[in-house]
Design a protein around this motif. Structure first.
Motif, PDB file in Angstrom:
ATOM      1  N   ILE A 216       0.832  -1.203   0.000  1.00 31.34           N
ATOM      2  CA  ILE A 216       0.000   0.000   0.000  1.00 31.34           C
ATOM      3  C   ILE A 216       0.864   1.249   0.000  1.00 31.34           C
ATOM      4  N   GLU A 217       1.885   1.270   0.848  1.00 30.78           N
ATOM      5  CA  GLU A 217       2.744   2.450   0.959  1.00 30.78           C
ATOM      6  C   GLU A 217       3.421   2.787  -0.352  1.00 30.78           C
ATOM      7  N   GLN A 218       3.864   1.758  -1.080  1.00 29.33           N
ATOM      8  CA  GLN A 218       4.622   1.993  -2.307  1.00 29.33           C
ATOM      9  C   GLN A 218       3.744   2.196  -3.537  1.00 29.33           C
ATOM     10  N   LEU A 219       2.478   1.806  -3.462  1.00 28.08           N
ATOM     11  CA  LEU A 219       1.648   1.848  -4.660  1.00 28.08           C
ATOM     12  C   LEU A 219       0.439   2.787  -4.571  1.00 28.08           C
ATOM     13  N   CYS A 220      -0.096   3.005  -3.378  1.00 31.14           N
ATOM     14  CA  CYS A 220      -1.395   3.680  -3.270  1.00 31.14           C
ATOM     15  C   CYS A 220      -1.315   4.966  -2.449  1.00 31.14           C
ATOM     16  N   LYS A 221      -1.974   6.011  -2.930  1.00 30.82           N
ATOM     17  CA  LYS A 221      -2.101   7.239  -2.170  1.00 30.82           C
ATOM     18  C   LYS A 221      -3.345   7.194  -1.282  1.00 30.82           C
ATOM     19  N   ARG A 222      -4.262   6.323  -1.654  1.00 28.88           N
ATOM     20  CA  ARG A 222      -5.525   6.226  -0.922  1.00 28.88           C
ATOM     21  C   ARG A 222      -5.717   4.798  -0.433  1.00 28.88           C
ATOM     22  N   VAL A 223      -6.256   4.667   0.766  1.00 26.91           N
ATOM     23  CA  VAL A 223      -6.515   3.342   1.316  1.00 26.91           C
ATOM     24  C   VAL A 223      -7.910   3.325   1.946  1.00 26.91           C
ATOM     25  N   MET A 224      -8.629   2.228   1.712  1.00 24.35           N
ATOM     26  CA  MET A 224      -9.932   2.030   2.347  1.00 24.35           C
ATOM     27  C   MET A 224      -9.833   0.805   3.244  1.00 24.35           C
ATOM     28  N   VAL A 225     -10.418   0.896   4.418  1.00 25.44           N
ATOM     29  CA  VAL A 225     -10.391  -0.211   5.380  1.00 25.44           C
ATOM     30  C   VAL A 225     -11.803  -0.727   5.575  1.00 25.44           C
ATOM     31  N   ILE A 226     -11.967  -2.028   5.434  1.00 24.44           N
ATOM     32  CA  ILE A 226     -13.255  -2.670   5.675  1.00 24.44           C
ATOM     33  C   ILE A 226     -13.112  -3.579   6.898  1.00 24.44           C
ATOM     34  N   ASP A 227     -14.100  -3.529   7.762  1.00 28.76           N
ATOM     35  CA  ASP A 227     -14.078  -4.341   8.978  1.00 28.76           C
ATOM     36  C   ASP A 227     -15.513  -4.763   9.295  1.00 28.76           C
ATOM     37  N   HIS A 228     -15.737  -6.075   9.484  1.00 29.52           N
ATOM     38  CA  HIS A 228     -17.077  -6.613   9.730  1.00 29.52           C
ATOM     39  C   HIS A 228     -18.058  -6.160   8.645  1.00 29.52           C
ATOM     40  N   GLY A 229     -17.558  -6.119   7.388  1.00 25.66           N
ATOM     41  CA  GLY A 229     -18.428  -5.802   6.262  1.00 25.66           C
ATOM     42  C   GLY A 229     -18.731  -4.334   6.078  1.00 25.66           C
ATOM     43  N   ARG A 230     -18.127  -3.463   6.901  1.00 27.68           N
ATOM     44  CA  ARG A 230     -18.405  -2.025   6.808  1.00 27.68           C
ATOM     45  C   ARG A 230     -17.127  -1.239   6.512  1.00 27.68           C
TER      46      ARG A 230
END
Length: 324
Positions: A216-230
């Motif tokens: 993620i650090e080397q490829l993406c400027k944006r990150v989304m986190v999903i937890d328990h389907g949300r």
């Protein structure tokens, strides 16, 4: 972001599975599992986004809905203006998919023959196919592997082969599910460099799921986190580290046993085991000052920086959040 800007759109998307559990010798009880629970996000054309979360969070279920393999139980989902579950065949020509744990190549065929079958499946024009194959072979270092049966390839070689296969038909969007899992450092570097190149050159939209935060650090400027389907976070990786108060670890191997290292600004020693010591410091801070401070004052044999696990980051974020 407006709907016009979005290439991938999810509005309140849900996926519910009916599961039966045995409650007696001859009796089963049915209940519902919400694998994805009301997710909404937009991804513009050409963006490379990290989509992360712990095992069972709903990442793979989301990707299967984006490819049309699964049909949402509710909500609205569009990829390039198309509902994947209603036009799976048409959308297949516009997407590429790589699952780190499973190969799309033919096990007993050489890579070259597998690629030939991919060309026929997608009806890729010969000149376009040759140009794409040549580029993939060059960037992924596949030249000497083209005549090797897939079953004889190492995991890293096969993964590079799978990524090439997913790109031969010039997809507009690429879904990557754990593309660097089990790879050595050299193979990971080649895969990351290649993904950066194709994203920049072709403007390809990329959705990346991984347990390796370095990806993620080397490829993406944006990150989304999903937890328990949300969806529980959508933003920059630094912001995720700040919210989760996550820490990196500097592992130091000294020439001889010494008392715990002290006096390093922003870092603290959390473990000592013989000549090896572990220092923790905020993941939002650069490792360079910590490394410089230790190297300037202590006799070193080796040192390395370990990134926090995604599970650890999420656990810190939601330590006091009740489970849905």
């Amino acid at each position: 972001m407006t709907r016009v800007d979005a290439f991938i759109e999810l509005d309140g998307v849900r996926k519910v599975f009916d599961v039966r559990r045995r409650t007696g010798l001859l009796r089963r009880e049915r209940h519902q599992v919400r694998a994805v629970d009301g997710i909404s996000f937009r991804v513009p054309r050409g963006e490379m986004v990290g989509y992360i979360g712990p095992n069972g969070a709903g990442k793979s279920t989301t990707i299967k809905m984006l490819t049309g393999i699964l049909t949402p139980s509710g909500g609205r989902l569009r990829v390039a203006g198309v509902d994947p579950s209603r036009d799976r065949t048409g959308l297949a020509r516009r997407i590429g998919v790589v699952f780190g744990q499973r190969t799309t190549l033919w096990w007993d065929l050489p890579l070259r023959d597998s690629y030939g079958l991919v060309r026929r499946m997608y009806r890729v024009p010969e000149d376009r196919y040759r140009a794409n194959l040549e580029r993939c072979v060059e960037l992924l270092d596949l030249g000497r592997l083209l005549d090797v049966p897939v079953r004889q390839l190492s995991l890293g070689q096969r993964m590079r082969g799978d990524i090439a296969a997913a790109l031969l038909h010039d997809p507009e969007v690429l879904y990557l599910d754990e593309p660097t899992i089990g790879l050595d450092v050299v193979s990971k570097t080649k895969v990351r460099e290649f993904l950066r190149e194709v994203n920049a050159e072709r403007g390809m939209t990329v959705l990346l799921t991984t347990h390796d935060l370095t990806d993620i650090e080397q490829l993406c400027k944006r990150v989304m986190v999903i937890d328990h389907g949300r969806l529980v976070y959508d933003g920059a990786l630094d912001g995720l580290h700040a919210v989760g108060e996550s820490e990196r670890t500097l592992v130091v191997d000294l020439e001889h046993e010494m008392p715990p290292i002290t006096g390093v600004p922003g870092a603290r020693t959390v473990k000592v085991e013989g000549t090896r010591q572990w220092l923790a410091f905020p993941a939002t801070h650069s490792a360079a000052p910590v490394v410089a401070a230790v190297a300037g004052r202590y006799p070193l044999v080796d040192l390395s920086v370990r990134e926090p696990d995604i599970e650890e980051v999420i656990a810190r974020m939601y330590a006091e959040r009740p489970t849905p």
